[in-house]
Design a protein around this motif. Structure first.
Motif, PDB file in Angstrom:
ATOM      1  N   HIS A  31       7.927  -3.297   4.688  1.00 49.50           N
ATOM      2  CA  HIS A  31       8.288  -3.229   5.878  1.00 49.50           C
ATOM      3  C   HIS A  31       8.734  -4.803   6.200  1.00 49.50           C
ATOM      4  O   HIS A  31       9.689  -4.904   6.876  1.00 49.50           O
ATOM      5  N   LEU A  32       7.867  -5.673   5.985  1.00 48.66           N
ATOM      6  CA  LEU A  32       8.121  -7.191   6.467  1.00 48.66           C
ATOM      7  C   LEU A  32       9.342  -7.791   5.551  1.00 48.66           C
ATOM      8  O   LEU A  32      10.014  -8.380   6.260  1.00 48.66           O
ATOM      9  N   SER A  33       9.512  -7.117   4.272  1.00 49.52           N
ATOM     10  CA  SER A  33      10.825  -7.623   3.614  1.00 49.52           C
ATOM     11  C   SER A  33      11.899  -7.306   4.326  1.00 49.52           C
ATOM     12  O   SER A  33      13.200  -8.021   4.272  1.00 49.52           O
ATOM     13  N   CYS A  34      12.243  -6.228   4.888  1.00 54.18           N
ATOM     14  CA  CYS A  34      13.217  -5.609   5.696  1.00 54.18           C
ATOM     15  C   CYS A  34      13.526  -6.449   7.016  1.00 54.18           C
ATOM     16  O   CYS A  34      14.730  -6.571   7.274  1.00 54.18           O
ATOM     17  N   ILE A  35      12.419  -6.905   7.694  1.00 50.97           N
ATOM     18  CA  ILE A  35      12.540  -7.635   8.840  1.00 50.97           C
ATOM     19  C   ILE A  35      12.897  -9.087   8.534  1.00 50.97           C
ATOM     20  O   ILE A  35      13.805  -9.683   9.091  1.00 50.97           O
ATOM     21  N   LEU A  70      -1.260  -0.255  -3.093  1.00 50.52           N
ATOM     22  CA  LEU A  70       0.128   0.150  -2.116  1.00 50.52           C
ATOM     23  C   LEU A  70      -0.143  -0.271  -0.600  1.00 50.52           C
ATOM     24  O   LEU A  70       0.834  -0.001  -0.042  1.00 50.52           O
ATOM     25  N   ALA A  71      -1.118  -0.622  -0.184  1.00 50.30           N
ATOM     26  CA  ALA A  71      -1.374  -1.206   1.077  1.00 50.30           C
ATOM     27  C   ALA A  71      -0.513  -2.729   1.247  1.00 50.30           C
ATOM     28  O   ALA A  71       0.445  -2.779   2.083  1.00 50.30           O
ATOM     29  N   ASP A  72      -0.706  -3.529   0.098  1.00 47.85           N
ATOM     30  CA  ASP A  72       0.041  -4.525  -0.055  1.00 47.85           C
ATOM     31  C   ASP A  72       1.493  -4.434  -0.032  1.00 47.85           C
ATOM     32  O   ASP A  72       2.358  -4.935   0.396  1.00 47.85           O
ATOM     33  N   ILE A  73       1.995  -3.151  -1.171  1.00 49.77           N
ATOM     34  CA  ILE A  73       3.241  -2.992  -1.137  1.00 49.77           C
ATOM     35  C   ILE A  73       3.809  -2.227   0.158  1.00 49.77           C
ATOM     36  O   ILE A  73       5.058  -2.528   0.247  1.00 49.77           O
ATOM     37  N   THR A  74       3.171  -1.461   0.797  1.00 45.18           N
ATOM     38  CA  THR A  74       3.920  -0.850   2.024  1.00 45.18           C
ATOM     39  C   THR A  74       4.021  -2.212   3.150  1.00 45.18           C
ATOM     40  O   THR A  74       5.088  -2.042   3.410  1.00 45.18           O
ATOM     41  N   ALA A  75       3.018  -2.935   3.210  1.00 42.00           N
ATOM     42  CA  ALA A  75       3.146  -3.870   4.219  1.00 42.00           C
ATOM     43  C   ALA A  75       4.242  -4.880   4.025  1.00 42.00           C
ATOM     44  O   ALA A  75       5.282  -5.109   4.660  1.00 42.00           O
TER      45      ALA A  75
END
Lengths: 222, 222
Positions: free
Chosen positions: A169-173, A161-166
């Protein structure tokens, strides 16, 4: 049928969508115009925010952190928060890093200013905030590069979930075209690996009305 | 010896201190002037924030959520996050409510403006923010009253990290004298019960230099 109330550029909703897909759990996606403050939706989550998960038995859960912990406890075949207390703490530290620090320093300055303000009727984007967000993202991409240099995935040997969370966020940016990938090749290598996972594919089809993503957004070889 | 790096009016530090005391775990408290950005402290937490927990064996943990989940997994005799997945999800939803929603709507507007800005050299308090914070707290006190009318404690039958988190934030605002207790007698009843617990006593002795608390702060019968 399991239901997830979401918004396309909500990183917290993306986190839950990715976690469900990684666990092989099917769900129906419903866009919730949270700014309408529907009474039926406020019953599911008095905070008035997405994501909300409704399980097939009717039980409902609010808040992305509470939801993913619930999923990891209830469907443990495919663990996403590590296997021992120390690696679990490291995974959660990084989830908090992106959900709080990245969110406050980058997501709010870019996604909130450019997209959400319009829906909430809060006026025009603040150009200073956008400049600050575009500056701040560099330190986070450097941190991702640093972590992925020392480890296979952000929190350790396992995709978590660390990769998933990062990546949420990045995919929205990235949808806004505001990630300076070329300046951060090692962070990009990590993101390419996350983006190539089957769980990620539905996110690449997301569309916000009147705001198409840049061509590279859905490209796995960008 | 176990060590907790903290700041007296950090609600996230208070949460960890209360969780440790409730579990009967001893620790030494060290105030960390996070604005000095000590390299040794940044090694423990690159986010540069308190709380940080250092266990007797030298392992260190950052982020209050990661820390309390670690404590509940490692010292499970006295559970603080519920006993089944549904009650655990409800506890975590409320932790998130106070750590995110209350924090953004109340804590930042009052504690950050009145106290932290000075330490970070960020100028004078913004009177609009303070007015907004004093307004916003009323909805949260009403929510606490509503929950404690329906349940013994905020998340259900058992005292949990939901109560600890809510009280951690409120106690910081109470230190500033900004909680309108008289207008919210049922929320006050709940707070009296939390404040009377032995785990709470050390918080009542906290002092910020040049900023003494109001007389009722340490009074159990206020």
């Amino acid at each position: 049928m399991r239901v997830v109330y979401h918004l396309p550029l909500s990183p917290f909703s993306r986190k839950v969508r990715l976690a469900l897909k990684e666990k092989g759990l099917d769900f129906e996606l419903r866009a919730e115009r949270v700014w309408d403050r529907r009474p039926e939706f406020l019953h599911l989550n008095p905070a008035g925010q997405v994501p909300v998960l409704v399980e097939p038995d009717g039980k409902f859960f609010a808040d992305s952190w509470a939801i993913v912990e619930y999923l990891d406890e209830t469907y443990p075949d495919r663990r996403l928060i590590g296997f021992d207390p120390v690696s679990r703490a490291e995974t959660r530290r990084l989830i908090a890093w992106f959900d709080q620090k990245f969110y406050a320093e980058v997501t709010l300055n870019l996604v909130f200013e450019k997209v959400m303000k319009r829906f909430f009727g809060l006026g025009n984007p603040d150009s200073t905030a956008i400049r600050v967000g575009k500056h701040n993202i560099n330190a986070h991409l450097a941190y991702i590069a640093d972590l992925s240099e020392r480890r296979r995935w952000l929190a350790g040997d396992d995709f978590s979930l660390a990769d998933i969370t990062a990546a949420s966020h990045l995919s929205c940016i990235d949808y806004l075209g505001d990630v300076p990938w070329d300046a951060h090749p090692r962070a990009k290598d990590w993101y390419v690996r996350v983006k190539s996972r089957p769980s990620f594919r539905p996110l690449l089809g997301d569309h916000v009305a009147g705001m198409p993503p840049p061509p590279h957004y859905a490209d796995l070889d960008f």
